[in-house]
Design a protein around this motif. Sequence first.
Motif, PDB file in Angstrom:
ATOM      1  N   PHE A  17       0.819  -1.219   0.000  1.00 13.49           N
ATOM      2  CA  PHE A  17       0.000   0.000   0.000  1.00 13.49           C
ATOM      3  C   PHE A  17       0.853   1.270   0.000  1.00 13.49           C
ATOM      4  O   PHE A  17       0.500   2.265  -0.644  1.00 13.49           O
ATOM      5  N   VAL A  18       1.981   1.229   0.713  1.00 10.78           N
ATOM      6  CA  VAL A  18       2.799   2.445   0.846  1.00 10.78           C
ATOM      7  C   VAL A  18       4.024   2.451  -0.059  1.00 10.78           C
ATOM      8  O   VAL A  18       4.679   3.492  -0.202  1.00 10.78           O
ATOM      9  N   ALA A  19       4.358   1.320  -0.672  1.00 11.05           N
ATOM     10  CA  ALA A  19       5.551   1.248  -1.510  1.00 11.05           C
ATOM     11  C   ALA A  19       5.470   2.247  -2.656  1.00 11.05           C
ATOM     12  O   ALA A  19       4.428   2.424  -3.284  1.00 11.05           O
ATOM     13  N   ARG A  20       6.589   2.940  -2.904  1.00 12.08           N
ATOM     14  CA  ARG A  20       6.713   3.901  -4.004  1.00 12.08           C
ATOM     15  C   ARG A  20       5.704   5.047  -3.915  1.00 12.08           C
ATOM     16  O   ARG A  20       5.368   5.645  -4.919  1.00 12.08           O
ATOM     17  N   SER A  21       5.226   5.336  -2.729  1.00 11.24           N
ATOM     18  CA  SER A  21       4.227   6.408  -2.580  1.00 11.24           C
ATOM     19  C   SER A  21       4.855   7.768  -2.341  1.00 11.24           C
ATOM     20  O   SER A  21       4.237   8.801  -2.611  1.00 11.24           O
ATOM     21  N   VAL A  22       6.093   7.806  -1.823  1.00 13.74           N
ATOM     22  CA  VAL A  22       6.737   9.076  -1.469  1.00 13.74           C
ATOM     23  C   VAL A  22       7.672   9.517  -2.596  1.00 13.74           C
ATOM     24  O   VAL A  22       8.642   8.826  -2.902  1.00 13.74           O
ATOM     25  N   PRO A  23       7.433  10.655  -3.216  1.00 10.65           N
ATOM     26  CA  PRO A  23       8.333  11.150  -4.259  1.00 10.65           C
ATOM     27  C   PRO A  23       9.727  11.417  -3.697  1.00 10.65           C
ATOM     28  O   PRO A  23       9.880  11.818  -2.536  1.00 10.65           O
ATOM     29  N   LEU A  24      10.744  11.215  -4.516  1.00  9.79           N
ATOM     30  CA  LEU A  24      12.119  11.433  -4.063  1.00  9.79           C
ATOM     31  C   LEU A  24      12.367  12.860  -3.570  1.00  9.79           C
ATOM     32  O   LEU A  24      13.032  13.046  -2.540  1.00  9.79           O
ATOM     33  N   PRO A  25      11.846  13.886  -4.250  1.00 15.65           N
ATOM     34  CA  PRO A  25      12.063  15.245  -3.730  1.00 15.65           C
ATOM     35  C   PRO A  25      11.474  15.443  -2.334  1.00 15.65           C
ATOM     36  O   PRO A  25      12.051  16.163  -1.507  1.00 15.65           O
ATOM     37  N   ALA A  26      10.334  14.809  -2.062  1.00 21.04           N
ATOM     38  CA  ALA A  26       9.726  14.924  -0.738  1.00 21.04           C
ATOM     39  C   ALA A  26      10.601  14.255   0.318  1.00 21.04           C
ATOM     40  O   ALA A  26      10.807  14.801   1.414  1.00 21.04           O
ATOM     41  N   ALA A  27      11.148  13.079  -0.006  1.00 16.95           N
ATOM     42  CA  ALA A  27      12.035  12.394   0.933  1.00 16.95           C
ATOM     43  C   ALA A  27      13.288  13.215   1.192  1.00 16.95           C
ATOM     44  O   ALA A  27      13.770  13.303   2.334  1.00 16.95           O
ATOM     45  N   ALA A  28      13.830  13.823   0.145  1.00 14.14           N
ATOM     46  CA  ALA A  28      15.024  14.654   0.309  1.00 14.14           C
ATOM     47  C   ALA A  28      14.728  15.876   1.172  1.00 14.14           C
ATOM     48  O   ALA A  28      15.537  16.256   2.037  1.00 14.14           O
ATOM     49  N   ALA A  29      13.560  16.484   0.958  1.00 15.37           N
ATOM     50  CA  ALA A  29      13.189  17.658   1.752  1.00 15.37           C
ATOM     51  C   ALA A  29      13.016  17.300   3.223  1.00 15.37           C
ATOM     52  O   ALA A  29      13.462  18.038   4.115  1.00 15.37           O
ATOM     53  N   VAL A  30      12.381  16.172   3.484  1.00 20.86           N
ATOM     54  CA  VAL A  30      12.189  15.731   4.866  1.00 20.86           C
ATOM     55  C   VAL A  30      13.532  15.427   5.512  1.00 20.86           C
ATOM     56  O   VAL A  30      13.761  15.738   6.695  1.00 20.86           O
ATOM     57  N   THR A  31      14.444  14.840   4.759  1.00 20.58           N
ATOM     58  CA  THR A  31      15.780  14.542   5.285  1.00 20.58           C
ATOM     59  C   THR A  31      16.500  15.823   5.680  1.00 20.58           C
ATOM     60  O   THR A  31      17.115  15.897   6.755  1.00 20.58           O
ATOM     61  N   CYS A  32      16.436  16.828   4.836  1.00 21.88           N
ATOM     62  CA  CYS A  32      17.049  18.120   5.159  1.00 21.88           C
ATOM     63  C   CYS A  32      16.433  18.719   6.422  1.00 21.88           C
ATOM     64  O   CYS A  32      17.136  19.274   7.270  1.00 21.88           O
ATOM     65  N   ALA A  33      15.119  18.593   6.549  1.00 21.08           N
ATOM     66  CA  ALA A  33      14.440  19.122   7.726  1.00 21.08           C
ATOM     67  C   ALA A  33      14.908  18.419   9.000  1.00 21.08           C
ATOM     68  O   ALA A  33      15.128  19.054  10.038  1.00 21.08           O
ATOM     69  N   VAL A  34      15.070  17.084   8.920  1.00 19.80           N
ATOM     70  CA  VAL A  34      15.535  16.326  10.084  1.00 19.80           C
ATOM     71  C   VAL A  34      16.945  16.741  10.460  1.00 19.80           C
ATOM     72  O   VAL A  34      17.271  16.927  11.644  1.00 19.80           O
ATOM     73  N   LEU A  35      17.819  16.907   9.471  1.00 16.33           N
ATOM     74  CA  LEU A  35      19.197  17.298   9.752  1.00 16.33           C
ATOM     75  C   LEU A  35      19.259  18.706  10.332  1.00 16.33           C
ATOM     76  O   LEU A  35      20.029  18.976  11.253  1.00 16.33           O
ATOM     77  N   LEU A  36      18.433  19.604   9.810  1.00 11.23           N
ATOM     78  CA  LEU A  36      18.410  20.975  10.319  1.00 11.23           C
ATOM     79  C   LEU A  36      17.838  21.044  11.727  1.00 11.23           C
ATOM     80  O   LEU A  36      18.147  21.969  12.487  1.00 11.23           O
ATOM     81  N   ALA A  37      16.995  20.067  12.071  1.00 10.18           N
ATOM     82  CA  ALA A  37      16.390  20.058  13.403  1.00 10.18           C
ATOM     83  C   ALA A  37      17.444  19.958  14.498  1.00 10.18           C
ATOM     84  O   ALA A  37      17.222  20.416  15.623  1.00 10.18           O
ATOM     85  N   GLY A  38      18.577  19.377  14.179  1.00  7.40           N
ATOM     86  CA  GLY A  38      19.643  19.245  15.171  1.00  7.40           C
ATOM     87  C   GLY A  38      20.792  20.186  14.936  1.00  7.40           C
ATOM     88  O   GLY A  38      21.889  20.003  15.488  1.00  7.40           O
ATOM     89  N   ALA A  39      20.564  21.232  14.129  1.00  2.31           N
ATOM     90  CA  ALA A  39      21.642  22.156  13.779  1.00  2.31           C
ATOM     91  C   ALA A  39      22.181  22.912  14.987  1.00  2.31           C
ATOM     92  O   ALA A  39      23.322  23.372  14.980  1.00  2.31           O
ATOM     93  N   ALA A  40      21.365  23.019  16.028  1.00  2.00           N
ATOM     94  CA  ALA A  40      21.802  23.768  17.211  1.00  2.00           C
ATOM     95  C   ALA A  40      22.717  22.935  18.110  1.00  2.00           C
ATOM     96  O   ALA A  40      23.266  23.454  19.082  1.00  2.00           O
ATOM     97  N   GLY A  41      22.892  21.666  17.770  1.00  2.00           N
ATOM     98  CA  GLY A  41      23.706  20.791  18.601  1.00  2.00           C
ATOM     99  C   GLY A  41      25.196  20.948  18.330  1.00  2.00           C
ATOM    100  O   GLY A  41      25.649  21.895  17.691  1.00  2.00           O
ATOM    101  N   ASP A  42      25.969  19.990  18.817  1.00  2.00           N
ATOM    102  CA  ASP A  42      27.426  20.068  18.719  1.00  2.00           C
ATOM    103  C   ASP A  42      27.987  19.236  17.572  1.00  2.00           C
ATOM    104  O   ASP A  42      29.177  18.957  17.524  1.00  2.00           O
ATOM    105  N   GLY A  43      27.176  18.829  16.646  1.00  2.00           N
ATOM    106  CA  GLY A  43      27.650  18.005  15.540  1.00  2.00           C
ATOM    107  C   GLY A  43      27.343  16.528  15.710  1.00  2.00           C
ATOM    108  O   GLY A  43      27.517  15.751  14.761  1.00  2.00           O
TER     109      GLY A  43
END
Length: 251
Positions: free
Chosen positions: A175-201
């Motif tokens: 049901f969920v396979a191939r449902s998420v476009p690659l640009p959406a996955a990339a955008a979400v990944t960037c958001a997750v990485l930015l969520a920890g930008a205030a940390g120490d690396g």
Amino acid sequence: MVRDCAAGLRMAVGTLTAIPVRVTRVDRTVAAWAMAAAPLVGVLLTALAGAVLAGALLLGLSPLLAAVLAVGALALLTRGLHLDGLADVADGLGSGAAADRALEIMRRSDIGPFGVVTLVLVVLVQVASLAALAAEGAAAALWGLGAALLSGRLAITWACTPLVGAARPEGLGAFVARSVPLPAAAAVTCAVLLAGAAGDGTWPVAVGAGLAAAGGLLLRLRRRLGGVTGDVLGALAETAAAAALVAAAAL
């Protein structure tokens, strides 16, 4: 779009946690939003399990006991479905059988020796890593826990992109396979990485380690089984979480 997003968030919470939500609409569009929003479920789980962890430390419990309680809370919050998926995948791979037979083994309700050993080892790794972080303080533990839970759900997002198909024609995976476009996955990944930008690396390294571990497992399962199933998604989440916690504890 707003309605699609709201329906997707409800489906994500209802599918990936034991929190009761009313899901009134389920289709491929909603599934795409749900799987893209999976890391938001990681945020929710971090808040709830983190409260258990911080509360235990505040009460003066040992870091080890606090870690056990937090990991136990996560199992309750997800109904143990991700852990069950991990065990089922281990049994399927460990059987050495052809893809059809391995998938049939994964669908059984019982857990075999490969599943038990894998389940115990992964949970021990998660608890030990989180306990090591808790020994450094509540902030370090919560940061590592967040990286682990978000990377685990981000692994689910990537497993639902066009890069991977379904292992069988029915079930959650289909049901969920191939449902998420690659640009959406990339955008979400960037958001997750930015969520920890205030940390120490530590955050991006931990998230990257989790995604790398889950990606390696996904490549193996795609070759072995032909694609994803609901069990595969759970196995990816637990694998990524364990790897992220190890990385966070090692830094």
